[in-house]
Design a protein around this motif. Structure first.
Motif, PDB file in Angstrom:
ATOM      1  N   UNK A 102       0.982  -1.171   0.146  1.00 51.58           N
ATOM      2  CA  UNK A 102       0.105  -0.097   0.060  1.00 51.58           C
ATOM      3  C   UNK A 102       0.800   1.415  -0.015  1.00 51.58           C
ATOM      4  N   UNK A 103       0.715   2.179  -1.062  1.00 49.28           N
ATOM      5  CA  UNK A 103       1.540   3.055  -1.148  1.00 49.28           C
ATOM      6  C   UNK A 103       0.722   4.611  -0.813  1.00 49.28           C
ATOM      7  N   UNK A 104       1.551   5.427  -0.057  1.00 48.55           N
ATOM      8  CA  UNK A 104       0.815   6.922   0.012  1.00 48.55           C
ATOM      9  C   UNK A 104       1.661   7.885  -0.802  1.00 48.55           C
ATOM     10  N   UNK A 105       1.044   8.751  -1.499  1.00 50.91           N
ATOM     11  CA  UNK A 105       1.847   9.863  -2.398  1.00 50.91           C
ATOM     12  C   UNK A 105       1.555  11.236  -1.800  1.00 50.91           C
ATOM     13  N   UNK A 106       2.794  11.907  -1.644  1.00 49.18           N
ATOM     14  CA  UNK A 106       2.766  13.216  -1.448  1.00 49.18           C
ATOM     15  C   UNK A 106       3.199  14.009  -2.740  1.00 49.18           C
ATOM     16  N   UNK A 107       2.024  14.711  -3.273  1.00 46.90           N
ATOM     17  CA  UNK A 107       1.977  15.532  -4.513  1.00 46.90           C
ATOM     18  C   UNK A 107       2.687  16.861  -4.282  1.00 46.90           C
ATOM     19  N   UNK A 108       3.183  17.260  -5.447  1.00 44.14           N
ATOM     20  CA  UNK A 108       3.499  18.670  -5.366  1.00 44.14           C
ATOM     21  C   UNK A 108       2.607  19.716  -5.511  1.00 44.14           C
ATOM     22  N   UNK A 109       2.755  20.589  -5.795  1.00 45.85           N
ATOM     23  CA  UNK A 109       1.879  21.900  -5.976  1.00 45.85           C
ATOM     24  C   UNK A 109       0.670  21.671  -7.263  1.00 45.85           C
TER      25      UNK A 109
ATOM     26  N   UNK B  81      -4.660   5.695   7.691  1.00 51.78           N
ATOM     27  CA  UNK B  81      -4.111   4.435   7.430  1.00 51.78           C
ATOM     28  C   UNK B  81      -3.749   3.397   8.528  1.00 51.78           C
ATOM     29  N   UNK B  82      -3.239   3.921   9.531  1.00 49.35           N
ATOM     30  CA  UNK B  82      -2.218   3.108  10.632  1.00 49.35           C
ATOM     31  C   UNK B  82      -1.071   2.938   9.857  1.00 49.35           C
ATOM     32  N   UNK B  83      -0.058   3.421  10.813  1.00 48.90           N
ATOM     33  CA  UNK B  83       1.370   3.213  10.132  1.00 48.90           C
ATOM     34  C   UNK B  83       1.889   1.917   9.509  1.00 48.90           C
ATOM     35  N   UNK B  84       1.370   0.678  10.213  1.00 50.92           N
ATOM     36  CA  UNK B  84       2.052  -0.665   9.910  1.00 50.92           C
ATOM     37  C   UNK B  84       1.441  -0.913   8.562  1.00 50.92           C
ATOM     38  N   UNK B  85       0.281  -0.274   8.036  1.00 48.83           N
ATOM     39  CA  UNK B  85      -0.667  -0.840   6.900  1.00 48.83           C
ATOM     40  C   UNK B  85       0.281  -0.104   5.597  1.00 48.83           C
ATOM     41  N   UNK B  86       1.133   0.892   5.927  1.00 52.23           N
ATOM     42  CA  UNK B  86       1.906   1.577   4.763  1.00 52.23           C
ATOM     43  C   UNK B  86       3.073   0.823   4.446  1.00 52.23           C
ATOM     44  N   UNK B  87       3.180   0.473   2.974  1.00 53.41           N
ATOM     45  CA  UNK B  87       4.379  -0.199   2.503  1.00 53.41           C
ATOM     46  C   UNK B  87       5.297   0.729   2.114  1.00 53.41           C
ATOM     47  N   UNK B  88       4.918   1.893   1.574  1.00 54.99           N
ATOM     48  CA  UNK B  88       5.756   2.712   0.892  1.00 54.99           C
ATOM     49  C   UNK B  88       5.264   4.120   0.848  1.00 54.99           C
ATOM     50  N   UNK B  89       6.238   5.239   0.739  1.00 55.11           N
ATOM     51  CA  UNK B  89       5.732   6.379   0.548  1.00 55.11           C
ATOM     52  C   UNK B  89       6.439   7.046  -0.621  1.00 55.11           C
ATOM     53  N   UNK B  90       5.763   7.484  -1.601  1.00 53.50           N
ATOM     54  CA  UNK B  90       6.465   8.305  -2.804  1.00 53.50           C
ATOM     55  C   UNK B  90       6.125   9.783  -2.843  1.00 53.50           C
ATOM     56  N   UNK B  91       7.223  10.520  -2.749  1.00 50.99           N
ATOM     57  CA  UNK B  91       6.950  11.988  -2.644  1.00 50.99           C
ATOM     58  C   UNK B  91       7.416  12.604  -3.913  1.00 50.99           C
ATOM     59  N   UNK B  92       6.877  13.461  -4.381  1.00 44.28           N
ATOM     60  CA  UNK B  92       7.116  14.342  -5.653  1.00 44.28           C
ATOM     61  C   UNK B  92       8.555  15.150  -5.559  1.00 44.28           C
TER      62      UNK B  92
END
Length: 321
Positions: A154-161, A210-221
């Protein structure tokens, strides 16, 4: 005597012509910079100043504080001052037609740096010096799919402007890379405005939702948002770089410190030297009338812990990041 006077006159004329030529070759360039929202942006400004100094170019920098209206005012000011050229790092992709037409009517060439604008405006600028931001996102996504393999992620994404072409494209490339892999799911995506503070804030909300343990990866722009996200993960008792994979874009010095510490995994480089190629193009255009291609692509590279991150950090730390 007449011959002597004639020779002196010719020498004086030659010196005046030389001085006039030297003066004519000296350019004044206005640079409408987005702001200083990230370490990479600060480095771009510093490198622009350094490249201008090397070439004997006077550069006037206007910091827009991430507001398009400030950039439009700056461009109009540069036009009024009669600069020789304008560099523009556009905060968003649309809304430039009117002001760029004013620059065109004043016969002042505009060169875009590190971001593009809406295709409808392509006839209004000389060239764009940028990376392939779709490819940057694709490289980031390809690294993740290779690293994860068949494991559910499960991935969470930090988008840019929001509205920035680079944010749109970095998302597009990443989404395309992970699309064929059903085990990788993008579960949260929200803008962090390319800043550390906002990146931290949004990551905190992701962890809560999400709960930290359920997050597999973070993608940031960008890396600055990732640095903020890493802080949020650590404060939540999580282990970024180990329990949660990270991949981001820009390759600023601080992300290499995080990689060396095992708190980050990968970054895709965006060179801060957009001005060097821009000044080279401008020189050829001004002196020879050489019209450049509409896009000058800069090189991007993936860095991981295998690339001696401390060595890379030391090579970048004095560039103004």
């Amino acid at each position: 005597m007449r011959g002597t006077i004639s020779i002196k006159a010719m020498l004086a004329g030659a010196l005046l012509a030389w001085a006039g030529g030297a003066e004519a070759a000296s350019l004044t360039v206005g640079f409408s910079q987005i702001g200083s929202e990230s370490g990479w942006r600060a480095a771009e400004t510093t490198v622009t100043k350094n490249e201008a100094k090397k070439r004997g170019i006077t550069v006037k920098i206007a910091d827009a504080q991430q507001k398009q209206e400030n950039q439009i005012k700056a461009i109009r000011s540069f036009v009024a001052q009669g600069v020789d050229a304008i560099l523009l790092a556009p905060v968003v992709a649309t809304g430039w037609d009117a002001v760029l037409k004013e620059a065109r009517d004043a016969k002042i060439p505009v060169i875009l740096l590190d971001r593009d604008i809406d295709p409808a405006g392509k006839e209004l600028y000389l060239t764009a010096v940028t990376s392939d931001s779709v490819e940057e996102g694709r490289v980031a996504g390809a690294w993740l799919t290779k690293t994860v393999g068949e494991k559910p992620c499960n991935v969470v994404e930090l988008q840019g402007t929001v509205g920035a072409s680079v944010a749109t494209n970095r998302k597009k490339g990443f989404d395309a890379a992970i699309a064929p892999h059903a085990n990788i799911k993008l579960v949260r995506s929200q803008t962090g405005d390319f800043t550390r503070a906002k990146g931290k804030e949004v990551m905190e909300s992701f962890i809560k939702a999400e709960g930290g343990q359920s997050i597999c990866a973070v993608y940031a722009h960008n890396d600055d948002m990732m640095v903020g996200a890493i802080q949020a993960m650590k404060e939540a008792g999580l282990k970024p770089g180990k329990e949660i994979l990270t991949v981001s874009i820009d390759a600023v010095p601080d992300i290499f410190k995080a990689i060396a510490a095992g708190e980050a995994n990968a970054t895709v480089e965006l060179t801060p030297d957009m001005a060097g190629p821009a000044f080279d193009v401008l020189k050829a255009y001004k002196e020879k009338g050489t019209v450049p291609p509409k896009w000058i692509q800069t090189e991007s590279k993936l860095y991981t812990a295998a690339d001696d991150p401390l060595k890379v950090y030391n090579s970048k730390k004095n560039l103004g990041y």
